[in-house]
Design a protein around this motif. Structure first.
Motif, PDB file in Angstrom:
ATOM      1  N   VAL A 415       0.890  -1.139   0.001  1.00  0.00           N
ATOM      2  CA  VAL A 415      -0.021   0.079   0.179  1.00  0.00           C
ATOM      3  C   VAL A 415       0.836   1.267   0.074  1.00  0.00           C
ATOM      4  O   VAL A 415       1.707   1.405   0.924  1.00  0.00           O
ATOM      5  N   VAL A 416       0.541   2.184  -0.849  1.00  0.00           N
ATOM      6  CA  VAL A 416       1.127   3.427  -0.984  1.00  0.00           C
ATOM      7  C   VAL A 416       0.116   4.512  -0.613  1.00  0.00           C
ATOM      8  O   VAL A 416      -0.645   4.724  -1.331  1.00  0.00           O
ATOM      9  N   VAL A 417       0.524   5.153   0.257  1.00  0.00           N
ATOM     10  CA  VAL A 417      -0.209   6.469   0.638  1.00  0.00           C
ATOM     11  C   VAL A 417       0.517   7.848   0.144  1.00  0.00           C
ATOM     12  O   VAL A 417       1.459   8.004   0.822  1.00  0.00           O
ATOM     13  N   ALA A 418      -0.288   8.619  -0.473  1.00  0.00           N
ATOM     14  CA  ALA A 418       0.481   9.771  -1.046  1.00  0.00           C
ATOM     15  C   ALA A 418      -0.282  10.995  -0.261  1.00  0.00           C
ATOM     16  O   ALA A 418      -1.460  11.097  -0.396  1.00  0.00           O
ATOM     17  N   GLY A 421      -1.287  14.190   5.801  1.00  0.00           N
ATOM     18  CA  GLY A 421      -1.754  15.187   6.557  1.00  0.00           C
ATOM     19  C   GLY A 421      -2.586  14.658   7.414  1.00  0.00           C
ATOM     20  O   GLY A 421      -2.617  13.398   7.870  1.00  0.00           O
ATOM     21  N   ARG A 422      -3.572  15.272   7.899  1.00  0.00           N
ATOM     22  CA  ARG A 422      -4.494  15.024   8.895  1.00  0.00           C
ATOM     23  C   ARG A 422      -5.357  13.952   8.383  1.00  0.00           C
ATOM     24  O   ARG A 422      -6.117  13.015   8.678  1.00  0.00           O
ATOM     25  N   TYR A 423      -5.629  13.785   7.007  1.00  0.00           N
ATOM     26  CA  TYR A 423      -6.586  12.871   6.374  1.00  0.00           C
ATOM     27  C   TYR A 423      -5.897  11.458   6.143  1.00  0.00           C
ATOM     28  O   TYR A 423      -6.038  10.450   6.670  1.00  0.00           O
ATOM     29  N   GLY A 424      -4.593  11.872   5.214  1.00  0.00           N
ATOM     30  CA  GLY A 424      -3.861  10.457   4.954  1.00  0.00           C
ATOM     31  C   GLY A 424      -3.646   9.699   6.054  1.00  0.00           C
ATOM     32  O   GLY A 424      -3.325   8.529   6.016  1.00  0.00           O
ATOM     33  N   GLN A 425      -3.155  10.313   7.029  1.00  0.00           N
ATOM     34  CA  GLN A 425      -2.379  10.072   8.283  1.00  0.00           C
ATOM     35  C   GLN A 425      -3.360   8.885   8.791  1.00  0.00           C
ATOM     36  O   GLN A 425      -3.167   7.690   9.277  1.00  0.00           O
ATOM     37  N   VAL A 426      -4.781   9.107   9.102  1.00  0.00           N
ATOM     38  CA  VAL A 426      -5.743   8.308   9.660  1.00  0.00           C
ATOM     39  C   VAL A 426      -5.817   6.803   8.945  1.00  0.00           C
ATOM     40  O   VAL A 426      -5.698   5.888   9.196  1.00  0.00           O
ATOM     41  N   VAL A 427      -5.776   7.353   7.552  1.00  0.00           N
ATOM     42  CA  VAL A 427      -5.920   6.095   6.583  1.00  0.00           C
ATOM     43  C   VAL A 427      -4.762   5.233   6.674  1.00  0.00           C
ATOM     44  O   VAL A 427      -4.996   4.113   6.838  1.00  0.00           O
ATOM     45  N   ALA A 428      -3.630   5.842   6.677  1.00  0.00           N
ATOM     46  CA  ALA A 428      -2.387   5.170   6.793  1.00  0.00           C
ATOM     47  C   ALA A 428      -2.473   4.276   8.281  1.00  0.00           C
ATOM     48  O   ALA A 428      -2.011   3.066   8.457  1.00  0.00           O
ATOM     49  N   ARG A 429      -2.674   4.923   9.190  1.00  0.00           N
ATOM     50  CA  ARG A 429      -2.828   4.256  10.646  1.00  0.00           C
ATOM     51  C   ARG A 429      -3.486   3.132  10.771  1.00  0.00           C
ATOM     52  O   ARG A 429      -3.242   2.054  11.046  1.00  0.00           O
ATOM     53  N   LEU A 430      -4.763   3.220  10.091  1.00  0.00           N
ATOM     54  CA  LEU A 430      -5.787   2.203  10.083  1.00  0.00           C
ATOM     55  C   LEU A 430      -5.272   0.799   9.123  1.00  0.00           C
ATOM     56  O   LEU A 430      -5.383  -0.061   9.599  1.00  0.00           O
ATOM     57  N   TYR A 436      -1.231  -4.018   7.330  1.00  0.00           N
ATOM     58  CA  TYR A 436      -0.580  -4.003   5.974  1.00  0.00           C
ATOM     59  C   TYR A 436       0.764  -2.959   6.047  1.00  0.00           C
ATOM     60  O   TYR A 436       0.978  -2.348   6.881  1.00  0.00           O
ATOM     61  N   LYS A 437       1.569  -3.333   5.082  1.00  0.00           N
ATOM     62  CA  LYS A 437       2.955  -2.824   4.776  1.00  0.00           C
ATOM     63  C   LYS A 437       2.421  -1.353   4.189  1.00  0.00           C
ATOM     64  O   LYS A 437       1.916  -1.508   3.151  1.00  0.00           O
ATOM     65  N   VAL A 438       2.779  -0.355   4.941  1.00  0.00           N
ATOM     66  CA  VAL A 438       2.358   0.917   4.142  1.00  0.00           C
ATOM     67  C   VAL A 438       3.590   2.131   4.077  1.00  0.00           C
ATOM     68  O   VAL A 438       4.464   1.766   4.710  1.00  0.00           O
ATOM     69  N   ILE A 439       3.686   2.509   2.702  1.00  0.00           N
ATOM     70  CA  ILE A 439       4.556   3.299   2.425  1.00  0.00           C
ATOM     71  C   ILE A 439       4.105   4.593   2.273  1.00  0.00           C
ATOM     72  O   ILE A 439       3.105   4.877   1.550  1.00  0.00           O
ATOM     73  N   VAL A 440       4.635   5.663   2.952  1.00  0.00           N
ATOM     74  CA  VAL A 440       4.051   6.936   3.055  1.00  0.00           C
ATOM     75  C   VAL A 440       4.866   7.955   2.526  1.00  0.00           C
ATOM     76  O   VAL A 440       5.915   8.096   2.593  1.00  0.00           O
ATOM     77  N   ALA A 450       7.132  14.051  12.390  1.00  0.00           N
ATOM     78  CA  ALA A 450       6.396  13.537  13.439  1.00  0.00           C
ATOM     79  C   ALA A 450       5.874  11.985  13.131  1.00  0.00           C
ATOM     80  O   ALA A 450       5.957  11.215  14.342  1.00  0.00           O
ATOM     81  N   LEU A 451       5.388  11.616  12.016  1.00  0.00           N
ATOM     82  CA  LEU A 451       5.312  10.270  11.829  1.00  0.00           C
ATOM     83  C   LEU A 451       6.349   9.477  11.933  1.00  0.00           C
ATOM     84  O   LEU A 451       6.250   8.209  12.590  1.00  0.00           O
ATOM     85  N   GLY A 452       7.403   9.969  11.522  1.00  0.00           N
ATOM     86  CA  GLY A 452       8.735   8.893  11.693  1.00  0.00           C
ATOM     87  C   GLY A 452       9.027   8.848  13.242  1.00  0.00           C
ATOM     88  O   GLY A 452       9.520   7.812  13.608  1.00  0.00           O
ATOM     89  N   ARG A 453       8.730   9.782  14.002  1.00  0.00           N
ATOM     90  CA  ARG A 453       8.998   9.587  15.683  1.00  0.00           C
ATOM     91  C   ARG A 453       7.969   8.480  15.988  1.00  0.00           C
ATOM     92  O   ARG A 453       8.458   7.741  16.911  1.00  0.00           O
ATOM     93  N   VAL A 454       6.626   8.443  15.673  1.00  0.00           N
ATOM     94  CA  VAL A 454       5.844   7.372  16.127  1.00  0.00           C
ATOM     95  C   VAL A 454       6.077   5.933  15.213  1.00  0.00           C
ATOM     96  O   VAL A 454       5.463   5.054  15.602  1.00  0.00           O
TER      97      VAL A 454
END
Ligand SMILES: Cc1cc2nc3c(=O)[nH]c(=O)nc-3n(C[C@H](O)[C@H](O)[C@H](O)COP(=O)(O)O)c2cc1C
Lengths: 624, 208
Positions: A415-418, A421-430, A436-440, A450-454
């Protein structure tokens, strides 16, 4: 050779060369050029007709400017005015002066030097716009600046055509008949200057007026016939008609169609026009590039390779320097300066016309004209290589120096998430929490960090860039989540991904209902309005606070949702074929009225949607 | 003092004639906790943990609901499926509910005569509630016959509404005060019909 045989050769060349060039990441333009070289100077299967083909195919540029105009709302054009006049004006002036000055230094008569300077100052609208479009870089600062300059050059051709006849140093040769495109021999030439100017103003006003008030009813009438080819014919008619009209009054046809495009850019027929004209534009431009390649005179080239290539690189360097200085002066971002300066450094297709015209006006000797025409073709041939140089070598380093480099993406995943921001983040986290392996991908360094830190694997870079998407591993991915916060880029990106990676499932964030349709057309499998569900949730919670039983509030929001989705479905086809027309608005209005009914809990037909369910049989029914 | 938990399930509270006033009575009583499940979980996302804690905190558990297709409305079924977990409610280690009382407080659209062996539905209501009886047994709970109201849609017109509500009130107060003759109740088919016979006299009243 017959027309069909010619067509066969050109098509074979294109069909073989272009996909290979694209697969190799060279872009379609280089593919066409190479195809031309192969069938022209190399194999010799096409010959003298290439010149004619080229002039015919130049009409592709006219169409392209029409399409560019369609994408450009008048307000956007107005915003560009500083760049258009400043950047464009200075580029033409400085390049003309420098190249002309060099000509004089090499002891050419000043008239000839000026003619050459003006001609070579112009760049190739065809190559640059085609390449920028293909790479989705039209909307970047560099892309917009390049476009401003090209547009200005297009306007500048008009005074140039007026000046060239005054620059005669030898006896005029007389027109050779093939250069009808912009010869300045028009119906107005007999009129006094002020009258010419007046007629031109009237024509422009007529184009604007027609576009605003007349075209719509005409197109509606045609569209109602529901014959797609007639609409296509009408679209072609519009473009060709305007081109002829502009020629008749001595203006650039490209400019005229561009203007018409801008006028129609907010009309409901915009998309239809776009999709109708686009294939013609593509084919004609392709043909044009092939003919440029085919027209390369190998004899001349190998007769004096040093001179020819020297001149070509000289022109490229001179123009590059002028462009780069202007880019710095106009404070373009560092990353965009190179794209802008390298992209516009070549000489353009106008040179073929202008040299022909200068020749017949006696401003330039035949040998020189022939040689310079070849030099122009060489600079055009080199341009795709410069774009590649920019993308592969310069751009990556610049980003590194600038803030951070676009990360080398070393992981591929399903899964690639382009856009996170506040929107894609939720999708990626879900998705990630579901294993699923996700590339952001995102272009906001803060978000990325910020995302890298978590602990989320993220990559920096403009997610709408095809090369980055490619690098993210879309080839192997199963699903693509398009969630960037720029409406147009989002659509372009989805379109690109859907076309390039047909195996991918695409889910896309839409900004509103129309955007849902746009994304669906672009190839998204699911397009979801970004605020729809959360607004409904909010509404439901508001109802509960107002005292409604939570399950009743839930049922109301369900009815609301399904009614709205139904509306979305009902309007889809209409919108695709007609855009926003009266019927569409009427439908929305009556649907809106029904919606009020849905919410009322009475026996109204529509209200049943919310009121149905769990009702006991009517009192007094003996069998209950 | 016993603690009574009433798990109330009705998807159309807005149209209820019988269950709504019943739930209001239950809510008003000390010792009785009424949970409107459709209000608490409008999207069916039941919190298992919270529901299990509620069970632990009470001695008597009742489903209060309209009879839908001889059973409970969907959310109550969902509640059973999710909350009565193995290891909590049943199984060798599942003893959390052991010894608690369970019954249905149920309203029916059909009249009493339909729920007879020779009636339209061919079974006593208590027999139709067999799935609940067996569920309770498996959870080591003590199953009581239902407190039921027949022809509930006509109760108001027939002038029975107040009587039904008063009976419900009496039953709940008696359960809280542990004044129900459980052995006797178990032998009957209906808490509602046997009410006068199964309520034990108040000790304080007897003394005076
Ligand atoms: C979906 C549905 C199923 C029902 N099934 C039955 C049934 O099987 N037997 C019955 O006696 N009544 C049945 N009824 C009638 C309800 O039990 C009756 O409307 C309810 O108890 C009225 O209570 P209320 O006023 O609190 O809503 C059904 C009603 C609905 C809406």
């Amino acid at each position: 050779m017959s027309l069909l045989q010619d067509a066969f050769v050109y098509l074979v060349a294109a069909v073989i060369a272009v996909p290979i060039a694209k697969r190799l990441g060279l872009g379609s333009v280089l593919g066409y050029l190479i195809a031309g070289i192969v069938i022209g100077p190399l194999l010799g299967v096409v010959g003298s007709e290439t010149e004619k083909v080229k002039h015919f195919a130049e009409f592709g540029v006219v169409m392209m400017l029409f399409l560019v105009g369609l994408e450009l709302q008048p307000a956007m054009l107005w915003k560009m005015r500083a760049k258009l006049l400043g950047l464009g004006g200075l580029q033409v002036l400085l390049s003309t002066a420098l190249i002309g000055g060099l000509g004089v230094a090499f002891s050419l008569p000043w008239q000839t030097a000026l003619a050459i300077g003006m001609t070579l100052a112009l760049s190739s609208t065809a190559i640059v716009l085609q390449t920028l479009n293909e790479k989705g870089q039209m909307k970047t600062v560099g892309g917009q600046s390049s476009f401003s300059v090209l547009l200005f050059q297009d306007i500048a051709v008009i005074p140039m055509l007026a000046i060239l006849p005054l620059l005669a140093v030898s006896h005029a040769l007389g027109g050779d008949g093939s250069h009808t495109a912009q010869t300045g021999h028009n119906v107005l030439s007999a009129l006094p200057g002020w009258l010419q100017a007046l007629v031109i103003l009237v024509v422009i006003a007529a184009i604007i007026g027609t576009g605003r008030y007349l075209i719509r009813p005409v197109f509606r009438f045609i569209a109602e016939a529901k014959l797609r080819e007639i609409f296509t014919a009408a679209a072609l008619l519009l473009v060709i008609g305007i081109a002829l009209l502009m020629e008749a009054v001595g203006l650039s046809p490209a400019l005229g169609t561009f203007l018409a495009g801008v006028v129609l850019s907010d009309s409901e027929y915009r998309h239809e026009l776009e999709s109708d004209i686009d294939p013609f534009k593509g084919l004609l431009l392709g043909l044009f590039f092939i003919s440029v390649g085919a027209g390369v005179d190998f004899e001349l080239l190998f007769g004096a390779p040093g001179t020819i290539f020297g001149l070509a690189f000289g022109i490229l360097s001179l123009k590059f320097i002028v462009l780069y200085i202007l880019a710095v002066g106009f404070r373009l971002p560092t990353a965009d300066r190179w794209l802008f300066s390298l992209g516009l450094a070549q000489a353009g297709e106008f040179a073929f016309v202008l040299f022909g015209f200068a020749l017949s006006a006696g401003a330039i000797p035949p040998d020189l004209a022939k040689m310079l025409t070849l030099v122009v073709a060489i600079t055009m041939l080199i341009t795709p290589a410069l774009f590649i140089l920019h993308d592969r070598v310069i751009a990556p380093r610049l980003v590194e120096k600038n803030e951070r480099k676009a990360d080398i993406i070393d992981e591929t995943g399903p899964v690639v998430v382009a856009g996170v921001g506040r929107y894609g983040q939720v999708v990626a986290r879900l998705l990630m929490s579901s294993g699923y392996k996700v590339i952001v991908l995102d272009h906001d360094p803060q978000e990325i960090e910020a995302l890298g830190r978590v602990g989320i694997k993220t990559f920096y870079g403009d997610a709408s860039r095809p090369d980055l998407l490619h690098a993210a591993g879309l080839e192997e991915a199963k699903l693509f989540v398009a969630a960037i916060d720029n409406r147009d880029q989002q659509t372009l990106m989805v379109e690109h991904v859907a076309k390039t990676y047909p195996h991918l499932k695409i889910v896309a964030r839409a900004f509103d209902r129309h955007h849902v349709y746009e994304l669906e057309i672009a190839g998204a499998h699911v397009a979801e309005r970004e605020l729809f569900e959360s607004s409904i949730t909010m509404g439901r919670k508001a109802l509960v606070l107002l005292g409604l039983h939570p399950f009743l509030a839930e049922r109301k929001s369900r009815a609301f949702r399904s009614h709205d989705l139904e509306t979305l479905d009902q309007l889809r086809d209409r919108w695709i074929t007609e855009g926003v027309d009266q019927h569409y608005l009427d439908t929305i209005k009556s649907r809106g009225e029904q919606l009020l009914d849905v919410m009322k809990l009475d026996n109204n037909e529509v209200a049943r949607q919310a009121d149905d369910g769990w009702l006991p049989p009517p009192k007094g029914d003996a069998n209950s | 003092m016993k603690k009574v938990l009433i798990l109330y399930g009705h998807p159309r509270n807005d149209r209820s004639e019988m269950n709504l006033p019943m739930s209001a009575i239950a809510r008003s009583l000390d010792g009785v906790t009424l949970v409107d499940l459709y209000a608490e979980y409008p999207t069916f996302d039941i919190s298992v943990e919270k529901e299990q804690q509620r069970l632990l905190d009470h001695d008597i558990v009742a489903f209060q609901h309209p009879l839908y297709w001889y059973s409970v409305p969907a959310l109550l079924k969902e509640w059973q499926d999710l909350v009565l977990e193995h290891g909590f409610a049943y199984g060798s280690h599942g003893t959390a509910l052991a010894g608690k009382l369970f019954f249905n407080a149920v309203t029916c659209g059909a009249s009493r005569s339909a729920y007879r062996h020779d009636g339209a539905y061919r079974r006593e209501l208590r027999d139709l509630l067999a799935p609940f009886e067996e569920t309770a047994r498996l959870c080591k709970m003590r199953f009581l016959p239902p407190f039921e109201i027949y022809a509930s849609g006509h109760a108001r017109e027939d002038g029975r509404l107040e009587k039904h509500l008063a009976d419900y009130h009496r039953l709940l107060v008696a359960l809280v005060n542990d004044r129900v003759d459980l052995e006797r109740a178990e032998r009957g088919n209906s808490l509602a019909e046997d009410l006068d016979n199964i309520l034990l006299p108040d000790d304080s009243e007897a003394a005076s």
